[in-house]
Scaffold this motif. Structure first.
Motif, PDB file in Angstrom:
ATOM      1  N   ASP A 106     -14.573 -27.173  35.889  1.00 53.00           N
ATOM      2  CA  ASP A 106     -13.157 -26.815  35.892  1.00 53.00           C
ATOM      3  C   ASP A 106     -12.896 -25.493  35.176  1.00 53.00           C
ATOM      4  OD1 ASP A 106     -12.748 -29.193  37.236  1.00 53.00           O
ATOM      5  OD2 ASP A 106     -11.943 -30.259  35.485  1.00 53.00           O
ATOM      6  N   LEU A 107     -13.714 -25.192  34.163  1.00 55.01           N
ATOM      7  CA  LEU A 107     -13.555 -23.948  33.396  1.00 55.01           C
ATOM      8  C   LEU A 107     -14.417 -22.820  33.964  1.00 55.01           C
ATOM      9  CD1 LEU A 107     -13.568 -25.506  29.819  1.00 55.01           C
ATOM     10  CD2 LEU A 107     -11.599 -24.498  31.002  1.00 55.01           C
ATOM     11  N   HIS A 108     -14.958 -23.034  35.161  1.00 52.82           N
ATOM     12  CA  HIS A 108     -15.788 -22.033  35.847  1.00 52.82           C
ATOM     13  C   HIS A 108     -16.977 -21.586  35.004  1.00 52.82           C
ATOM     14  CE1 HIS A 108     -12.699 -21.977  38.895  1.00 52.82           C
ATOM     15  NE2 HIS A 108     -11.817 -21.828  37.931  1.00 52.82           N
ATOM     16  N   GLY A 109     -17.614 -22.557  34.360  1.00 48.01           N
ATOM     17  CA  GLY A 109     -18.828 -22.286  33.604  1.00 48.01           C
ATOM     18  C   GLY A 109     -18.609 -21.926  32.151  1.00 48.01           C
ATOM     19  N   ASP A 110     -17.363 -21.839  31.718  1.00 47.81           N
ATOM     20  CA  ASP A 110     -17.095 -21.508  30.323  1.00 47.81           C
ATOM     21  C   ASP A 110     -17.453 -22.699  29.434  1.00 47.81           C
ATOM     22  OD1 ASP A 110     -16.341 -19.966  28.203  1.00 47.81           O
ATOM     23  OD2 ASP A 110     -14.211 -19.900  28.695  1.00 47.81           O
ATOM     24  N   TYR A 111     -17.590 -22.451  28.137  1.00 48.88           N
ATOM     25  CA  TYR A 111     -17.936 -23.518  27.219  1.00 48.88           C
ATOM     26  C   TYR A 111     -16.871 -24.602  27.200  1.00 48.88           C
ATOM     27  CZ  TYR A 111     -21.831 -20.942  25.299  1.00 48.88           C
ATOM     28  OH  TYR A 111     -23.031 -20.296  25.138  1.00 48.88           O
ATOM     29  N   VAL A 112     -17.321 -25.839  27.117  1.00 41.39           N
ATOM     30  CA  VAL A 112     -16.429 -26.986  27.078  1.00 41.39           C
ATOM     31  C   VAL A 112     -15.777 -27.067  25.701  1.00 41.39           C
ATOM     32  CG1 VAL A 112     -16.336 -29.502  27.207  1.00 41.39           C
ATOM     33  CG2 VAL A 112     -17.775 -28.223  28.801  1.00 41.39           C
TER      34      VAL A 112
END
Length: 140
Positions: A132-138
């Motif tokens: 959902d964050l397009h690969g950004d850190y959770v």
């Protein structure tokens, strides 16, 4: 063979030995899983991406769950295991390496199976957040 290459070979062969042990444990404890297929997550460390390891995984048809580089959000050991382990070991001092190993074995032996279940099950929601964050850190 140089010392460095012999150490690298040893590390790589240790991965396949560990995979052999894992396969045997799955065969004993969850035999249907081997027939349905195993999905394995590991990072891209050299021993994990080595030809010897990749050949082993292909031979047994195990699927590799992709693991983006530098993704502690998606490694259960990073987000679920190391915090509780660090809290457990906090303030302890060990006379020898064997004392430390003994304490680690004792800690792992006394973990409830639900501890591992929670860690693995939370991986699903973490993967979804990452998508959902397009690969950004959770977690920031």
């Amino acid at each position: 063979m140089s010392l460095r290459s012999s150490n690298e070979y040893l590390a790589r062969s240790m991965v396949t030995i560990t995979l052999d042990r894992l396969k045997e444990a799955i065969r004993r404890k969850r035999p249907g899983l081997l027939r349905r297929g195993v999905v394995l997550q590991h990072d891209n460390a050299t021993p994990h991406s080595a030809n010897l390891t990749q050949q082993w995984l292909q031979r047994y048809g195990w699927e590799i769950l992709p693991h983006p580089a530098h993704s502690p959000d998606l490694a259960p050991s990073d987000f679920h295991l190391f915090g509780p382990l660090k809290r457990h070991l906090g303030g302890m001092a060990f006379e020898t390496e064997d004392d430390l190993i003994s304490e680690l074995r004792n800690w792992f032996d006394n973990l409830d199976v639900d501890f591992f279940r929670v860690g693995i099950n939370s991986l699903l929601s973490r993967w979804q957040k990452c998508i959902d964050l397009h690969g950004d850190y959770v977690e920031k």
